[in-house]
Structure formats: C-alpha cells, structure tokens
Design an enzyme around this catalytic site. Structure first.
Site, PDB file in Angstrom:
ATOM      1  N   LEU A 336      24.178  43.366  26.753  1.00 42.05           N
ATOM      2  CA  LEU A 336      23.155  44.164  27.431  1.00 42.05           C
ATOM      3  C   LEU A 336      22.678  43.446  28.688  1.00 42.05           C
ATOM      4  O   LEU A 336      22.506  44.035  29.747  1.00 42.05           O
ATOM      5  CB  LEU A 336      21.948  44.378  26.510  1.00 42.05           C
ATOM      6  CG  LEU A 336      22.070  45.443  25.419  1.00 42.05           C
ATOM      7  CD1 LEU A 336      20.801  45.455  24.581  1.00 42.05           C
ATOM      8  CD2 LEU A 336      22.289  46.811  26.065  1.00 42.05           C
ATOM      9  N   LYS A 337      22.477  42.159  28.508  1.00 39.91           N
ATOM     10  CA  LYS A 337      21.944  41.388  29.616  1.00 39.91           C
ATOM     11  C   LYS A 337      22.922  41.362  30.775  1.00 39.91           C
ATOM     12  O   LYS A 337      22.542  41.471  31.934  1.00 39.91           O
ATOM     13  CB  LYS A 337      21.650  39.975  29.123  1.00 39.91           C
ATOM     14  CG  LYS A 337      20.584  39.301  29.906  1.00 39.91           C
ATOM     15  CD  LYS A 337      19.789  38.322  29.034  1.00 39.91           C
ATOM     16  CE  LYS A 337      18.683  39.037  28.308  1.00 39.91           C
ATOM     17  NZ  LYS A 337      17.855  38.233  27.466  1.00 39.91           N
ATOM     18  N   ILE A 338      24.174  41.206  30.445  1.00 40.12           N
ATOM     19  CA  ILE A 338      25.193  41.171  31.494  1.00 40.12           C
ATOM     20  C   ILE A 338      25.230  42.490  32.239  1.00 40.12           C
ATOM     21  O   ILE A 338      25.260  42.541  33.462  1.00 40.12           O
ATOM     22  CB  ILE A 338      26.574  40.854  30.878  1.00 40.12           C
ATOM     23  CG1 ILE A 338      26.614  39.383  30.459  1.00 40.12           C
ATOM     24  CG2 ILE A 338      27.697  41.166  31.873  1.00 40.12           C
ATOM     25  CD1 ILE A 338      27.805  39.009  29.600  1.00 40.12           C
TER      26      ILE A 338
END
Ligand SMILES: O=c1ccn([C@H]2C[C@H](O)[C@@H](COP(=O)(O)OP(=O)(O)OP(=O)(O)O)O2)c(=O)[nH]1
Ligand SMILES: [Mg+2]
Length: 605
Positions: A336-338
């Site tokens: 998600l962060k990426i």
DNA sequence: GACCAGGTCGC
DNA sequence: GCGACC
DNA sequence: GGTC
C-alpha cells in the site's frame, strides 16, 4: 530500559495494527481536531484509572496522539493534579525538561477542548506545581492561545522510555505529503545524517512512521513495552501452496518454508540499477526506515530495509499494489505504501523529526563509537546537546572517549585504494612474523566496495583447528604494528578464548593521516569457509542464510554449519549440533541449497 | 501470537 | 544481564 | 514491518 522485550506487532489479518488509535474512539471532524499533530504523554503513563482513560480518549478524539513512552515527538506532558513538577521529573529521571516539551496539568486538554482552541499552557491554572517559569527563558512560545497550529506539527515518534514506558498510541508518524516539498533531495547535506540514521535504525529499528491519515489505525507502534517484532529480515514467502498441513509447532520445527524467498538465495549487487525506476520509492522508504530509529521498533526497520533491497533489484517500476505484493518481503502494508508513494510522489507528511533539534543531537551522539540508541537517548533526555557537553558532564567509557576524540575520522569512509594499502602493510608484517599465516581482507572490501567504513581482516593458518592457536601470533602482530606506528589504539582485545581484536590504525609516514577502524578475526583453517561467509556479509545476507539454516534445523555461525541442533522454547539452542562443514565456503552454500554467489553478489542491503 | 542470526566483549 | 558491535 |  531498553528493550528487550518483544511483543509482536503485527496486525491481524484484517488489518489493523496495534497502534491503535484507540480503536473505539471516533475522531471529531478534522477541522475540530485542535490537538492534531500533538503528542501527549500522560503521567502516570497509563489509562488504568478510569478518569484518566476518559480524558485520554477525549484528547485522542480531538486529534492528539497518546504515547506511553517519552520520545522526540512528544509535545506535551500532561500531569495528574496530585503530582508536582518535581515528582514528574523524578519519575522521568530528567534533570531538565526538554525545551520542546510543554508540561501542563490534566485540565489543559479538557479546557482546550471546551474552548475549542488550544489554550495557552502557560496560564497559571495549567501549570504544574513547582514548574516555574523556566519556560519563558527556554522556549519561544508554546502554541499561542488561538492558534491551533504551531511549529511542531507532528513528527515521527522517537520514543524512548524514561524508565519504562510503553506504547504510543496514535500516532504520530511520518507520512507523506505530496504537497510538501520534499524530501527528495534530502541527501545532500544529509549524507552524513543519513549514515547516522542508518545506525540508529539498525540499532533499534523500530518505530512507526505512519501514514498520515490513514486514519484507520495503524499507527501506533507496538504498544506495550517496546517494540514489536516480527520478521523483518530475511524471510520467505511461500508461493502458493495453500493448505499445507499445519504443522504442529511445538517441539518440532516447521518444516515447510519457502527457500526461494530468502534474500540469500538471490543475493544482490547493491547497485541501484542505473536510474532505477524505483529510485524515488526507495528514497522515501529509506527515509521512513531512518526515522523509525526513534522508537525502538527494530523489526519494522528491518522490514523496510529488506523491501529497499528488493526494490533495488527490480528493473521495472513497481507502481501498483499488485506488483508490489508479489515481491518477497513485501506484504500488504508495504505494498500500500509503495503504491501511495508512487501516486503522490512522496510521503504526505514526513514529519520532520528532523527539524527537531533533539533529533540531530541524538544522531550526533549515536555516531560516537560505542554509543547506541539507549545511551544517546538518555543523554538527550538529560539535556545534553553537544559532544563538549558529554566530555564535561557525563561519564564515558574508554572507547566512547576515543569515539569522541576521533569522531569525524571514524565517520570518514576509506577509499578502496587505501584499504588495499593498509592490507598490504598488515600482510607484510604478518608474513614476516609467521609466513604460514594468510591475511584476507573481508567485509565490504571483499564484496568489491569502492570505499569501506572500516577494514576487516581474517588472519588464518591452514594447519590450525582452533583460533586460540593463533592468539600468540596475534599478540606479536599487534605489538609489532603498534611499535611501527601502524596501530594507534586498541578498542577490544581477545580474552582467553577470544578470536577478535578491534582497534585503530593509520598508514605510517603520512602527515595528516586519518585514524581508521580496523578489525582482526582469528580463524583456524578448519573454520575458514564459515568465517569467510560471516566476515564477507553483508549483514542482511548473513542473517538470511543463517535463518535459512535454522529453518532446516541447522545452525550457521562464524565457525561452521551444524546439524541436529535442538531448540527449546523461544528457539533457544539446547545443544551445539554436529558439524556439517566449516572449512569450505562453497560447500556450506551447497549444503544449504543456496546457489553459489561471489561476494559481489551478496550485497543485500 | 511466535518469531525474525548468532556471536563476542566491556561494564 | 545489558548495551554495543561485528 | 512480514511470515507462518
Ligand atoms: O550485524 C552484523 C554486522 C556485521 N556482520 C558481518 C558482515 C560484515 O560484512 C562483517 C564486517 O562488519 P562491518 O561492520 O565491517 O561491515 P562491512 O560489511 O564491512 O561494511 P563497512 O564498509 O561499513 O565496514 O561482519 C554480521 O554478520 N552481522
Ligand atoms: Mg567493514
């Protein structure tokens, strides 16, 4: 104080984590969150008492983060009315209150909420008894009455406990911000900082940076004692096999694991593919990893480091959740962060812990040789702000004194050519003492690095089967090298059964030579293969291959690969195991089923 | 929820 | 036993 | 942080 505990910090399958922002608390609309960006530390630091729990929840509702561990990100210490300033300082073991922290009575948050504005904490009714106005001298102005914002914003949390401490609740974290200028180039002057952060990160690795608003919950660090843990390092993910029988884990180790997913199976070159398509993502993740140093979430940091290593190897840009989730070591949250980093070109609000002067002080201290996060944090908490302060006011170990005296030198990288020259000098001396001794330069040099942080020597001799047989030789060598002005300090010397010597050296005859860190490892011929693997690293590679060995019920250390290792609760080793191989590097790889890879391909960090 | 490498040395 | 380091 |  420090941590040693573990807990896990994982998230239940559905997602949320433990940093709870108080799961049951519903936040008021953002515009009404007057404590947005503020981090409250309550004294006492728990919510066991019903009234305090209610107050804490209310503050959280209005945007505050609650921490049970004092950290760099803490903005307010909220004190029970029965306590005095002195009580609090004693409890926190502080001599002076950090300049960025405001101490207020428990009425402050409540009244602020009622008035819907952040009130002036200096008003008499909110001061803690005995908390004189040292504040006016020290700090500019705490948030002024009507403004809700203020310089501090949020920050990642650096946490460290006073003497105990525990969880941070909602957290302040670093997040991204596309809007903000960025972090992107941060590196310039940070080059230096960057290294420090890595040290921080490495040592403690934990801390939560969070996403800003993902409001859900994820943010808080592990609560409880300290860090959480979970696997960060080397780990595999099993491809597909779904239902495999659940192995019983009890006494028996889990035999099913995905060897292909281990970092050591594929290695790495450390080269960020030219203009790696994921450079920006790596940069942001690196920043996040660095900031996690603040807390002590060692595992979280490890997870970020692994992810960075994986991204570095990709030739295509990883932009979506689906692309990311397929990669080893990248799970739901990192995927998600990426995706978010790619979409927004950055973290929404990477807090600037960096802008907190104490963060820099912390980094400065941690760069002293033999000073880690715990010691550094204690000194920061005590109000020390410079190396001079330390020299004058705290007790330093011998190595720490040397670390301060040669502070810049130890942080200066050594060009490969100089490592080669230092190596030749040592080799000549060694051979003149015992021609049968072999000198091998390991560490980053053996991996082909163009510069190294220190010089790592393996001193070995074919006929030997125990490092003690080389102790006498080592003594002669160090004596000689000291006499000729090559070795200039000893930091650690082998004890009777020992096998290592650490110190400092310079190339003799050079006027302004820089002190270099130098390590010797005594290795009997029978253990050379294992020692080479160990001393060649990198550290991530070592941890990966060692974990792989343990999954097979074996053990790999600097002396050899052992089988039939029995482990008890907590994976505690119950016996030595029996030697499979120690002398041949190649055979150890083969026994483990790891494809041979030369040192240059063991750069996983 | 357990586990995430394995070890040495100083204090 | 802990902290720092390899 | 991830894996099992
Ligand atoms: O936590 C660690 C640190 C190091 N090592 C091994 C691998 C490493 O390659 C070697 C030498 O350590 P050093 O700290 O010198 O690292 P390096 O790889 O040589 O890098 P640098 O250039 O910073 O010296 O010891 C480990 O196994 N675990
Ligand atoms: Mg090295």
């Amino acid at each position: 104080m420090l941590g040693k505990r573990n807990h896990s910090g994982s998230v239940p399958p559905n997602g949320k984590k433990k940093l709870r922002k108080r799961s049951t608390v519903e936040l008021v609309p953002e515009s009404e969150q007057i404590f947005q960006g503020k981090v409250f530390y309550y004294v006492p630091p728990d919510d066991k008492a019903q009234p305090r729990r209610i107050r804490i929840n209310k503050a959280i509702k209005f945007g505050a983060a609650w921490t049970t561990e004092l950290s760099l990100s803490t903005t307010h210490i909220v004190v029970d009315k029965t306590l005095t300033f002195k009580d609090v300082m004693t409890f926190l073991k502080l001599e002076t209150l950090p300049s960025n922290i405001i101490m207020v009575s428990e009425d402050y948050p409540i009244d602020s909420i009622e008035s819907r504005f952040l009130l002036d904490p200096k008003q008499k009714q909110y001061t803690v008894s005995g908390y004189q106005e040292m504040s006016k001298v020290e700090r500019a102005a705490p948030p002024s009455p009507t403004m809700s914002e203020h310089a501090s914003e949020d920050t990642a949390a650096l946490k460290q406990p006073p003497s105990h401490s525990k969880e941070l609740v909602h957290g302040s974290e670093i997040d991204d911000t596309s809007a903000r200028v960025q972090i992107s180039q941060p590196q310039n002057h940070d080059m230096d900082d960057h290294k420090k952060m890595i040290k921080l990160a490495r040592s403690m690795e934990h801390i939560p940076i969070n996403d800003e608003d993902d409001d859900q919950e994820d943010d808080i660090p592990p609560s409880r004692d300290q860090s959480d843990e979970s696997g960060s390092d080397v780990e595999p993910r099993r491809p597909s096999s779904h239902n495999r029988p659940k192995s019983k884990r009890k006494g028996s180790r889990n035999l099913s694991f995905n060897q292909e997913g281990f970092t050591c199976m594929t290695g790495g070159t450390g080269i960020t593919t030219d203009s790696n398509p994921n450079a920006r993502t790596i940069e942001i993740l690196q920043k996040m990893a660095d900031y996690y140093v603040e807390t002590k979430d060692h595992w979280r940091q490890s997870a970020y480091r692994k992810t960075i290593g994986v991204l570095r190897k990709q030739n295509t840009k990883i932009s979506s959740y689906d692309e990311a989730i397929r990669l080893p070591t990248i799970g739901h949250r990192l995927a998600l962060k990426i995706e978010e980093i790619v979409l927004t070109n950055g973290l929404r609000r990477l807090n600037d812990v960096v802008s907190d002067p104490r963060f820099h002080v912390l980094q400065t201290f941690m760069n002293i040789y033999c000073v880690g996060i715990n010691q550094a944090w204690n000194w920061v908490q005590q109000g020390h702000t410079s190396l001079e302060d330390l020299k004058a006011h705290v007790s330093l170990t011998k190595n720490q004194q040397l670390g301060i005296e040669h502070y810049d030198e130890f942080l200066t990288r050594i060009p490969r050519e100089e490592v080669t020259a230092l190596g030749n000098f040592v080799r000549d001396a060694a051979v003149s003492i015992d021609p049968k001794v072999e000198v091998i330069i390991g560490g980053s040099y053996r991996r082909g690095a163009s510069s190294s942080g220190d010089i790592d020597f393996i001193l070995t001799k074919r006929s030997t089967t125990s490092s003690q047989e080389l102790l006498e030789f080592l003594t002669s060598l160090t004596n000689h090298l000291t006499k000729v002005g090559f070795l200039v300090a000893a930091l650690l010397t082998p004890s009777q059964t020992g096998s290592k010597w650490h110190g400092c050296c310079v190339l003799p005859g050079i006027l302004k030579s820089i002190w270099r860190r130098i390590d010797f490892l005594l290795v009997p011929g029978s253990e050379l293969g294992a020692a080479l693997i160990y001393f060649t690293g990198d550290d991530i590679f070592n941890r990966s291959i060692r974990l792989l060995a343990s999954k097979k019920g074996w053990r790999l250390n600097q002396r050899g690969l052992y089988k039939d290792v029995l482990r008890g609760p907590g994976r505690v080793r119950l016996n030595e195991g029996s030697l499979i191989e120690g002398a041949d590097e190649n055979k150890i790889f083969a026994a483990l089923g790891v494809p041979w890879r030369p040192p240059e391909q063991r750069i996983c960090n």
